[in-house]
Design an enzyme around this catalytic site. Structure first.
Site, PDB file in Angstrom:
ATOM      1  N   ASP A 253      24.204  90.122 -12.029  1.00 54.43           N
ATOM      2  CA  ASP A 253      24.863  88.832 -12.235  1.00 54.43           C
ATOM      3  C   ASP A 253      24.532  87.874 -11.089  1.00 54.43           C
ATOM      4  O   ASP A 253      24.332  86.676 -11.302  1.00 54.43           O
ATOM      5  CB  ASP A 253      26.379  89.023 -12.322  1.00 54.43           C
TER       6      ASP A 253
ATOM      7  N   ASP B 174      45.286  82.758   2.908  1.00 50.60           N
ATOM      8  CA  ASP B 174      43.943  83.106   3.387  1.00 50.60           C
ATOM      9  C   ASP B 174      42.878  82.244   2.726  1.00 50.60           C
ATOM     10  O   ASP B 174      41.781  82.075   3.265  1.00 50.60           O
ATOM     11  CB  ASP B 174      43.641  84.577   3.091  1.00 50.60           C
TER      12      ASP B 174
END
Length: 307
Positions: free
Chosen positions: A27, A127
């Site tokens: 991918d 984060d």
């Protein structure tokens, strides 16, 4: 023009005159090819591994069957949205899978305001944040707890990563909406990671919306059912959820950028060598990664994902 052996399929002598782009690899290989060559082609991804991904339609073992079906016109075209990001009101970038906004140094908090269609949604400390297309919902977003979205759905997924506020859940946003992250702050520089390929510094804001053009993938019926691919991804996500953040980060870096040496991983994640060794050990025991000798330096190993 030449013919692919045994099949009545023309091979373009110039990439600009091609109609179908066939990419062999993972991918990630497909993503890199699209970012280099553009999104105007009908894309057929062929995995060199034992199973297809979400951008690779089939494996090289089924290549003869696939080419026979293409020759006979027995395939369909699936059109998918592409997202674009305007960073600091300047340059525009495009992504097939996702745009992830994170501080340069891992495990470092960032503060931001989220606006959708000029309406304030929330202020958060986390984060990072991932905005994914339906195609990208099974990639980084899913590993961070985001939803799986079928490819024909006209929405985007917005997934906060390790927010300090437990009420900050993934959002499903109409693809026609404009998503804005404003007043972005962190003690280190913040980057937008485009499809895991390009890293662009973000100073204050980023605006994300649907790109005016789409991307087309060739789909071959009966070759690699979507449910089998989803099952593999769900099982993988279940394993990753139980792992420490360092192992998740190392896995995602390898998934996007591998194969890499241990030194490469340390540089890209900013984790300590000891932490990287620990993460690689965990991932190896779970069978999620493998290693091969580095032909350029036999003293080192190259690590790659085994999915």
């Amino acid at each position: 023009m030449k013919k692919i052996a045994k099949y009545d399929i023309d091979v373009a002598s110039n990439i600009n005159s091609a109609d179908i782009l066939i990419v062999f690899g993972s991918d990630n290989t497909v993503l890199k090819a699209l970012h280099k060559l553009g999104f105007k082609y009908k894309v057929l991804g062929i995995s060199l591994g034992s199973s297809a991904g979400f951008l690779t339609e089939t494996t090289i073992e089924n290549m003869d069957i696939v080419f026979e079906k293409i020759e006979g016109g027995r395939y369909r075209i699936e059109k998918c949205n592409v997202i674009k990001a305007i960073i600091d009101d300047e340059k525009t970038y495009r992504a097939v899978n996702d745009i992830a906004i994170f501080p340069y140094k891992s495990a470092t908090l960032m503060e931001y305001e989220l606006w959708v269609d000029e309406e304030f949604i929330w202020r958060d400390h986390a984060d990072g944040l991932i905005i994914a297309t339906p195609l990208g919902s099974t990639a980084y977003s899913m590993s961070a707890g985001g939803p799986i979205i079928l490819s024909k759905t006209n929405v985007f997924a917005l997934t906060p990563v390790n927010s300090l506020d437990p009420s900050r859940r993934p959002l499903i946003i109409p693809s026609e909406s404009i998503i804005e992250l404003m007043n972005i702050k962190s003690r280190v520089s913040v980057e937008a990671v485009i499809d895991g390929i390009d890293r662009i510094k973000v100073n204050e804001s980023i605006s994300i919306s649907k790109n005016s053009s789409i991307i087309s993938f060739i789909k071959i019926e009966g070759i690699s059912p979507i449910h089998s691919r989803l099952y593999r991804k769900v099982k993988l996500a279940e394993e990753l959820i139980e792992m420490p953040p360092s192992a998740k980060l190392v896995f995602k870096v390898l998934e996007y950028e591998g194969p890499l040496t241990q030194k490469d991983i340390v540089e890209k994640t900013l984790l300590s060598p000891r932490t990287v060794r620990y993460a690689l050990n965990i991932l190896g025991k779970r069978g999620l990664i493998k290693d091969i000798p580095n032909l350029r330096d036999v003293r080192q190993k190259l690590y790659y994902t085994n999915i």
